[in-house]
Every structure is written in C-alpha cells, then in structure tokens.
Design an enzyme around this catalytic site. Structure first.
Site, PDB file in Angstrom:
ATOM      1  N   GLN A   1       0.838  -1.201   0.000  1.00 37.47           N
ATOM      2  CA  GLN A   1       0.000   0.000   0.000  1.00 37.47           C
ATOM      3  C   GLN A   1       0.875   1.254   0.000  1.00 37.47           C
ATOM      4  OE1 GLN A   1      -2.512  -2.033   3.389  1.00 37.47           O
ATOM      5  NE2 GLN A   1      -3.426  -0.052   2.989  1.00 37.47           N
TER       6      GLN A   1
ATOM      7  N   PHE B   1      -6.092  -4.431   3.034  1.00 41.62           N
ATOM      8  CA  PHE B   1      -6.870  -4.163   4.255  1.00 41.62           C
ATOM      9  C   PHE B   1      -6.033  -3.600   5.390  1.00 41.62           C
ATOM     10  CE2 PHE B   1      -8.960  -7.741   1.971  1.00 41.62           C
ATOM     11  CZ  PHE B   1     -10.079  -7.045   1.562  1.00 41.62           C
TER      12      PHE B   1
ATOM     13  N   ARG C   1      -6.315   6.615  17.199  1.00 41.97           N
ATOM     14  CA  ARG C   1      -7.610   6.586  16.524  1.00 41.97           C
ATOM     15  C   ARG C   1      -8.662   5.888  17.393  1.00 41.97           C
ATOM     16  NH1 ARG C   1      -9.837   7.703  11.208  1.00 41.97           N
ATOM     17  NH2 ARG C   1      -7.889   8.507  10.355  1.00 41.97           N
TER      18      ARG C   1
ATOM     19  N   PHE D   1      -8.408   1.032  11.463  1.00 37.99           N
ATOM     20  CA  PHE D   1      -7.184   1.567  12.071  1.00 37.99           C
ATOM     21  C   PHE D   1      -7.381   1.975  13.535  1.00 37.99           C
ATOM     22  CE2 PHE D   1      -3.468   4.566  12.054  1.00 37.99           C
ATOM     23  CZ  PHE D   1      -2.547   3.781  11.403  1.00 37.99           C
TER      24      PHE D   1
ATOM     25  N   ALA E   1      -6.161   5.163   5.373  1.00 41.65           N
ATOM     26  CA  ALA E   1      -7.035   6.150   6.010  1.00 41.65           C
ATOM     27  C   ALA E   1      -8.236   6.486   5.112  1.00 41.65           C
ATOM     28  CB  ALA E   1      -6.257   7.416   6.388  1.00 41.65           C
TER      29      ALA E   1
ATOM     30  N   GLU F   1     -13.016   2.449   4.714  1.00 44.69           N
ATOM     31  CA  GLU F   1     -13.075   1.845   6.045  1.00 44.69           C
ATOM     32  C   GLU F   1     -14.426   1.951   6.762  1.00 44.69           C
ATOM     33  OE1 GLU F   1      -9.556   4.319   6.835  1.00 44.69           O
ATOM     34  OE2 GLU F   1      -8.880   2.655   8.071  1.00 44.69           O
TER      35      GLU F   1
HETATM   36  N1  MTE Z   1     -11.230  -2.978  -0.466  1.00 45.44           N
HETATM   37  C1  MTE Z   1     -10.661  -4.055  -1.051  1.00 45.44           C
HETATM   38  N2  MTE Z   1     -11.337  -4.709  -2.010  1.00 45.44           N
HETATM   39  N3  MTE Z   1      -9.424  -4.487  -0.676  1.00 45.44           N
HETATM   40  C2  MTE Z   1      -8.701  -3.855   0.315  1.00 45.44           C
HETATM   41  O1  MTE Z   1      -7.588  -4.261   0.626  1.00 45.44           O
HETATM   42  N4  MTE Z   1      -8.662  -2.011   1.967  1.00 45.44           N
HETATM   43  C3  MTE Z   1      -9.475  -1.105   2.786  1.00 45.44           C
HETATM   44  C4  MTE Z   1     -10.456  -0.328   1.923  1.00 45.44           C
HETATM   45  N5  MTE Z   1     -11.174  -1.212   1.046  1.00 45.44           N
HETATM   46  C5  MTE Z   1      -9.298  -2.715   0.956  1.00 45.44           C
HETATM   47  C6  MTE Z   1     -10.576  -2.303   0.497  1.00 45.44           C
HETATM   48  C7  MTE Z   1      -8.672  -0.138   3.553  1.00 45.44           C
HETATM   49  S1  MTE Z   1      -7.974  -0.650   4.986  1.00 45.44           S
HETATM   50  C8  MTE Z   1      -8.519   1.160   3.152  1.00 45.44           C
HETATM   51  S2  MTE Z   1      -7.697   2.282   4.110  1.00 45.44           S
HETATM   52  C9  MTE Z   1      -9.066   1.639   1.882  1.00 45.44           C
HETATM   53  O2  MTE Z   1      -9.711   0.602   1.142  1.00 45.44           O
HETATM   54  C10 MTE Z   1      -7.922   2.217   1.050  1.00 45.44           C
HETATM   55  O3  MTE Z   1      -8.319   2.623  -0.195  1.00 45.44           O
HETATM   56  P1  MTE Z   1      -9.045   4.025  -0.495  1.00 45.44           P
HETATM   57  O4  MTE Z   1      -8.397   5.048   0.370  1.00 45.44           O
HETATM   58  O5  MTE Z   1      -8.784   4.218  -1.933  1.00 45.44           O
HETATM   59  O6  MTE Z   1     -10.474   3.808  -0.157  1.00 45.44           O
HETATM   60  N1  HPA Z   2      -5.010   5.879   9.071  1.00 43.08           N
HETATM   61  C1  HPA Z   2      -4.447   4.904   8.333  1.00 43.08           C
HETATM   62  N2  HPA Z   2      -3.169   4.755   8.194  1.00 43.08           N
HETATM   63  C2  HPA Z   2      -2.362   5.621   8.826  1.00 43.08           C
HETATM   64  C3  HPA Z   2      -2.869   6.652   9.604  1.00 43.08           C
HETATM   65  C4  HPA Z   2      -4.268   6.798   9.737  1.00 43.08           C
HETATM   66  O1  HPA Z   2      -4.798   7.688  10.419  1.00 43.08           O
HETATM   67  N3  HPA Z   2      -1.828   7.337  10.103  1.00 43.08           N
HETATM   68  C5  HPA Z   2      -0.724   6.701   9.632  1.00 43.08           C
HETATM   69  N4  HPA Z   2      -1.047   5.670   8.863  1.00 43.08           N
HETATM   70 MO1  MOS Z   3      -6.457   1.158   5.847  1.00 39.98          MO
HETATM   71  S1  MOS Z   3      -6.318   0.282   7.691  1.00 39.98           S
HETATM   72  O1  MOS Z   3      -6.076   2.776   6.514  1.00 39.98           O
HETATM   73  O2  MOS Z   3      -4.969   0.644   5.176  1.00 39.98           O
END
Ligand code: MTE
Ligand code: HPA
Ligand code: MOS
Length: 764
Positions: free
Chosen positions: A203, A234, A316, A350, A517, A719
């Site tokens: 990521q 995730f 958080r 988180f 995030a 999330e």
């Molecule tokens: N959706 C899928 N299909 N796979 C993933 O690994 N990760 C989640 C969420 N949705 C995830 C997911 C997490 S932990 C985060 S922080 C967000 O996607 C990150 O992507 P975004 O910021 O583009 O939503």
């Molecule tokens: N969310 C997710 N990932 C992070 C954050 C947060 O607030 N701060 C540092 N890594």
């Molecule tokens: Mo998502 S736990 O902020 O990668």
C-alpha cells in the site's frame, strides 16, 4: 447525484480490471514474468516467543538441495530495521528473538520448495526467557511499546459519582487477520550500476523504496518500487510489506540475482501483524433517560514487539470511542502494550472500530439496565447540531447527519415493526431466539498525522488524444484507479477508455503517502484533477489563440472540444497544440486543507470531515448450541456524492461483512508457548458467500454532497462500513438477553462458543 450524460464521474462503471480479474489475466506480483536466474526465498523463523539466541548454525540449510545463499542480520549492509515510524524492530533477529515467527534468516534457492524445505533445517540454539503473552500482563509489568496516553474532557470522576446510575464492565475484544487473498510478496531485480527495481504488493511504495534503500545502504534514487495491484491489503500491507521487500532486496544485493519472496498462508499469518486485540474497562454514569453523564475508559491493546503503526492506531481508538455520541465528561487511558507476539498493524478502521466497539457496548448496557430499546438510548446521546457538537478532541462537527440517517433507516428497514415481531417470535420460541439491532457509524476522514495528507499525480496526453495516468495511490481491489480515471476523463471531456491506468511507481510520482485512512480517492482524485486541469488550461489557451475565440466559449465534452461555433475531436486539438509546441504533460499535487492537530494535547481538527452510516441486523440464535445466522441486514451509507456508486456499494457490502467476520467468526488463538495456533483457513474462519444474510439491502444515501470541498463532493468509503458490522454483534446479544440474564456477558468474537458461554454464564 444523478450521473450526468457523457460524464464519467457518478457513473456506476465496473472496476477497470474487472474483466481481467474474472478471466485470470490481471497480473499480480507473482504473475509477472520471472527474470532469468530468479532465486526464490524463504524465511527462517524463531520457534520461541522470547529467547536469547546462543548460536545460529546454517550448515544444513546451505548444503540443502538447490540452496544458493543465506542471509542473517550480520549480512545486512545498511540498517537492520523494519520499524517505519520508530526504528525499534530488526528485519532479522540479532541476539534475541521476541516472538514465535520472528524472522531470523532468509534462504535463497533455485525453487520455492527448495527454499522452504531448507529454511526448516537451521540449528538455532536458544536460552528461553519469560514471555509476556497478553495485554493485561503487559500492563502489570509496565511493558509498553509507546508511552501510555491520557485524554480528558470535563470532569469524568465527579460526573460518574453524581450520576443516578452507574455501570462497569471489562470487555475482551479479539483481533483479526487481514486474510487478503494474495499474501505478502516482493520481487527484487538488480539493475545496472547498483540500481534496484522492486515489485512489491504494498500500500506504500514510497516506504518500500525508502526502507529498501536503508537496508541495502543505497539512496532513494537507486531504488524504484512498482505496484500495479494487490490481491487485497486491508491495512496489512501498509507498513509490513516493507519487511518482505527488504528481505528480497537484501538477498538480491548479496547474490546479484533477482529474488522473489512469497509467503505462504501459514507463514503470512504467523509472521505478519494483524488488527490489535484489546482489553477494555469502562465505567459509565447515566441518567434515567440513558444519557451518559460521564465515562471512563481504559484501553489496553496488544501491540506485539514493536511500535509499527500502533501509535496512530491507538490514537484513533481514543478519537473514535465516542462514535456518534457526545461525551461531555470523559477520561480515556490508552496503554500500548508490548507483548511477545507479532507486531500488530493497520487493519481497516485503524483502531477506530475498537473504540466504537467500546462505546456501543456501553450504550447497549445502559439500555438493558433501564429496560429501554438501545436505539432510544443511542438517540439520547447523539451529537447535536449547533449544540453538544464538539468532540472530546475539540473538533466541532459541522456535517452531522447521523440522526437523519438513523431515522431514514429505521423507517426503511421497518425497524419498529420488526422489533415487535422479534419479541413475539421469542415469546413463542423457547430455543431459537431472534435479535435485532441498529447501530450508527461516524468515522473521521484524514490521516491523523497532518503531514501525511498529501498526494501527487502525473498525467501525459499523447498526440492521438489518449492519456497516461499515474498517481501515488495503490489499487488493492477498492476501485481507486477507476475513480481517479473517471475524474481525469471528465477534466478532458473524454471517455475512461481513452485513459491508460498505470501502476503506482515511485519513479513517476515521488514521496506518496500510503494508500490508507480511506483517503485514496479524496487525495489522488484531487491531485490527478490538478494535473489534468493544467494541461486542459494550456489546451484552452492554445485553442483560444489558434481559433481566435474567447476562452469562455471553449468546452471539453463527450470526446469533442467545442471552440465557439466549431467543434473538433479532443485528439485533433491535441495534435494541433503539439504542432504549436504546447507541453502535454503535467504533475499534480494536493494537500488536504483545514486540518491541524496537536498530539501533545490531543486537540485540534484531525479530520476534514466525517463519513456516516447505519445498519440494522437481524439474527436467529440456537440457544442450545450457540450457533446463529444473520437473517437480514439493511444498510444506509453516506458516500457523499458518490464518484462511482457501483464501486462504493461493493465497498459498503464488503466492509460490513468483514466487520461481521471480525466480531463473530474470526478468532485468533495463541497457545501458552506464544504460538499462533490459527494460521490457515482450516482454523481461522473468514466469512464466505454462504455467510451473507439471505436478505441484504444496501443503499447509498442520496443527495448527500459533502459539505467540504472534496473531489466532486464525494466521501471516502474504504473503512467506515466495516464498523456497521457492530449491528450483527448487538443483534446476537439482543437475541440471547432474557429477563434472567438481561445483560449477557458476550465477548467478541461472538463465536458459537462465546455465545454459549454468555448464555450459560448466567445460568451458572
Ligand atoms: N477494499 C478491497 N477490495 N481491498 C482492500 O484491501 N482495503 C481497505 C479499503 N477497502 C481494501 C478495500 C482499507 S484498509 C482502506 S484504508 C481503503 O480501502 C484504502 O483505499 P481508499 O483510500 O482508496 O479507499
Ligand atoms: N489511518 C491509516 N493509516 C495511517 C494513519 C491513519 O490515520 N496514520 C498513519 N497511517
Ligand atoms: Mo487502511 S487500515 O487505513 O490501510
């Protein structure tokens, strides 16, 4: 927002790789063509939870079939460190091991099997030390990865003693394995003159670049990290992907050959971090209406052996232990426990979900004490609008829609009618019991560390009018890439089919934050829009000059550029502009406005805005066996003006089910030796299709534009829906509550065993 004709934003477009996913041709890191001479790696792990290493003898490993090389701590030319915020964890153990599964050495062989077999042949002599295996023992021994934090607002102590009612309880809340379908993997390839190319399932490619450079004693300019997509992350690949990439890179530097490290499922689960499990104590005082007068929380989380991301994760938790409720008098103590278990890390939400779990349990207990419907007590405690609207960390909530969402969902799901039906059913049924619960979500959007809220993009337009798109965000299945492409398509007035979406690549967009995030589309959408707008601006200036038309009469739409009275294709305009020597490449940048936050005082505005949602779950429980089914779930979720309702709906459904898994079937177990005993799908149960509620009604809130100036007024969605899963947990608790046992001591995950314990605990 109704999708506009010929506009990409707002359309329910399929994921850009959907056709590749279904026919198996989407290339994940392990699918990339393997370079000549590729070596395969395996990791030799500690078998002890806590021990002094007396000696490491790798003779048998080295003489095993196919083995080419090994790497121990002393072979690392640069920093032996995988701690990303604080350098407190070695990549390879030096004199001590601190958890069962800790990497001690790596081995490189000609095939995967050879490497994995050889890794088991090491002779490591240990002198065992006493391990600390749970958060409460860590608190007792004052064993912490980071200092304990305290946040107070108002007078919790006197509010508690003055309140008409008071309750206390201890909660055990389990962790969760990310269980991405693609495990951790990286492939490092040597390039000329000391360069390294690293393909990583991460990521955070920027962090992989930096950590690899530090470990191999190179500079950032010598290392490129690329990630086209992950098979899920995730949060599990936010910090810890760097460990896998560093091991591959170190072996590449040592052998001069390309090296690939792919963890198998068991090793992935044993060696890499998960969601923090918590022990939570609460003490709450409330009035006859169920309104909280004061609350005191103690959070103790299992951080494992190092800080990793545990600082911001536990912060958080502290921010989100209000969920949607105004806590006027509150005291929160947060212990970040050092245990001899794997270092825990980010997982969707988180730390927020654990904070919300605490307050939702408090609310449920208050309602059950007063004999009220928990929904009524929730309403009593909602943040107000224009009053009771400041959080315990001093952020004023300016976008509160929680009451509206809950009202609408209550009506749409026929909650009241169904609650009566549940009561009637239970009156007639002695063994099978039904339960129902409605829970809300309010989740703060932004990285709490202000400086991480920045993003970059790179856009090229070619002479045929097609577009190359790069930004710092990574794709993990969440649909970020199609959303950003939709934004860029509309900036140029072209279709998304004219845009090539490219891999995250540190040589194209530098210094990018983790895609985390939930802020991926908020930030990269704005950055890519900024880049595209620069090129569009140049094209507009050129067209005005070339056709002698006022700029105001130039419009980009449907693949056509209208210039006053005439029209031409976007490609034709680009071709003309090229002849006129107009630059057709631009970088873009975005930094989230308005946010600021002082970590010393835990006050400020850490979040640009909040995302909201609510869910109703209905379950049926067999009170003789503790087994249950989720019968129906109704969800109403706020994505602002959705960039892509199809993608967002998928995120809401998937997030909810993942949250239900966390709180019901996914159970992590360690034995007395500190070994994880649940490290594969045979013993660790994630939800599958058959666990979906047969009646599943999910909608996105309509006409819900973000009050903040986010990309097309959308809201982050990654999330927040996970925490909607709390409704399933509380529906189970509702089902098993009886007059004799009005407040069952149900612990999470609510496995059938835990449900039975909660039922029988009262009988004993
Ligand atoms: N959706 C899928 N299909 N796979 C993933 O690994 N990760 C989640 C969420 N949705 C995830 C997911 C997490 S932990 C985060 S922080 C967000 O996607 C990150 O992507 P975004 O910021 O583009 O939503
Ligand atoms: N969310 C997710 N990932 C992070 C954050 C947060 O607030 N701060 C540092 N890594
Ligand atoms: Mo998502 S736990 O902020 O990668």
């Amino acid at each position: 927002m109704a999708a506009k004709p010929n506009k990409a934003v707002g359309q329910a477009l399929p994921h850009d790789s959907a056709h590749l996913h279904v026919c198996g041709s989407a290339a994940y890191t392990d699918d990339l063509p393997e370079p000549r001479d590729l070596l395969h790696l395996a990791v030799g792990m500690s078998s002890k939870a806590h021990a002094k290493i007396d000696s490491i003898d790798l003779q048998d490993v080295l003489s095993a079939e196919g083995v080419v090389s090994t790497c121990v701590a002393a072979d690392i030319p640069g920093d032996n460190n995988c701690g990303t915020i604080i350098a407190d964890e070695p990549l390879l153990a030096v004199k001590h091991v601190e958890f069962a599964g800790q990497p001690v050495f790596a081995v490189a062989a000609e095939t995967v099997d050879q490497a994995r077999k050889a890794a088991r042949l090491a002779n490591i002599a240990y002198t065992e030390l006493e391990p600390i295996l749970d958060p409460l023992s860590a608190v007792e021994k004052q064993s912490f990865v980071l200092p304990t934090e305290t946040l107070q607002r108002g007078e919790a102590e006197s509010a508690l003693s003055d309140a008409p009612h008071r309750l206390q309880r201890r909660l055990d809340l389990g962790g969760q394995d990310q269980f991405y379908l693609e495990g951790h993997i990286a492939m490092a390839i040597p390039e000329e003159d000391g360069g390294l190319l690293v393909y990583s399932s991460t990521q955070h490619p920027d962090e992989v670049q930096r950590m690899v450079a530090h470990a191999t004693r190179k500079e950032a300019k010598d290392v490129v990290c690329i990630c086209r997509r992950m098979g899920g992350a995730f949060g599990g690949k936010e910090s810890q992907a760097a460990t896998i990439a560093c091991l591959a890179a170190l072996m590449t530097v040592k052998t001069g050959r390309a090296c690939k490290l792919r963890l198998d499922r068991d090793v992935d689960m044993i060696m890499t971090g998960k969601r923090h499990d918590f022990v939570i104590d609460y003490d709450v005082g409330f009035d006859d209406a169920g309104r909280i007068q004061g609350v005191d929380f103690m959070f103790a989380s299992r951080c494992g052996i190092s800080a990793d991301l545990s600082g911001p994760i536990n912060d958080r938790t502290m921010f989100h232990c209000d969920n949607a409720y105004f806590l006027e008098n509150v005291k929160i103590v947060s212990h970040r426990c050092k245990t001899n278990t794997v270092s825990n890390t980010a997982f969707r939400g988180f730390g927020g979900p654990q904070g919300m779990y605490a307050i939702e349990y408090v609310i449920d207990d208050i309602a059950r004490t007063l004999g009220k419907d928990p929904l009524e007590v929730r309403r009593q405690n909602f943040y107000g609008i224009g009053e009771r609207d400041t959080t315990h960390y001093q952020q004023t909530i300016e976008d509160n829609i929680v009451a509206d969402i809950v009202d609408k969902l209550e009506a749409d799901s026929k909650y009241q009618k169904r609650r009566t039906a549940v009561g009637n059913f239970n009156a007639r049924s002695s063994i099978l019991k039904r339960g129902i619960a409605l829970t809300p979500v309010k989740f703060g959007i932004s990285f709490t560390a202000t400086h991480l809220n920045q993003a970059g993009a790179l856009v090229h337009v070619y002479r045929d009018g097609t577009v190359h798109l790069n930004h710092g965000g990574t794709e993990m299945g969440q649909g970020l890439y199609i959303k950003v492409a939709q934004v860029v398509a509309d900036e140029f007035g072209i279709g998304v089919d004219r845009i090539r979406i490219n891999a995250a690549d540190t040589s194209r967009v530098p210094n990018a934050s983790a895609t985390a995030a939930s802020s991926g589309s908020d930030m990269n959408g704005k950055a890519a829009q900024n880049a595209a707008a620069k090129i569009r601006r140049r094209l507009t200036e050129f067209a005005a000059r070339h056709f002698n038309v006022a700029e105001a009469l130039i419009d980009f739409h449907g693949g056509i550029v209208t210039v006053g009275e005439q029209t031409l294709s976007f490609g034709d305009l680009v071709q003309l502009a090229w002849i006129d020597r107009v630059s057709m490449s631009a970088t873009g940048f975005y930094k989230t406005p308005k946010i600021h936050y002082d970590r010393e005082t835990f006050s400020g505005r850490p979040f640009l805005y909040y995302a909201y949602g609510a869910a109703v779950s209905e379950v049926i429980v067999d009170t003789l066996t503790g087994e249950y089914r989720l019968l129906r779930a109704d969800i109403l979720h706020d994505c602002g003006d959705s960039l892509n309702p199809a993608i967002d709906l998928g995120q809401v459904e998937g997030g909810f089910i993942q949250g239900v898994g966390w709180l019901t079937s996914e159970e992590l177990c360690w034995n007395d030796a500190g070994e994880l005993t649940t490290h594969g799908p045979s013993t660790y149960k994630i939800p599958t299709c058959s666990d979906l509620p047969p009646d599943f009604r999910v909608s996105l809130l309509q006409n819900a534009r973000n009050v903040e100036d986010t990309i097309y007024r959308s809201k982050a969605v990654g999330e927040p829906p996970l925490m909607l899963g709390l409704s399933a947990f509380h529906a189970i608790r509702d089902a098993i509550a009886t007059d004799d046992n009005p407040m069952p001591d149900l612990q999470a995950p609510a496995t059938p065993e835990a449900v039975l314990n909660a039922i029988e605990g009262a009988a004993k």
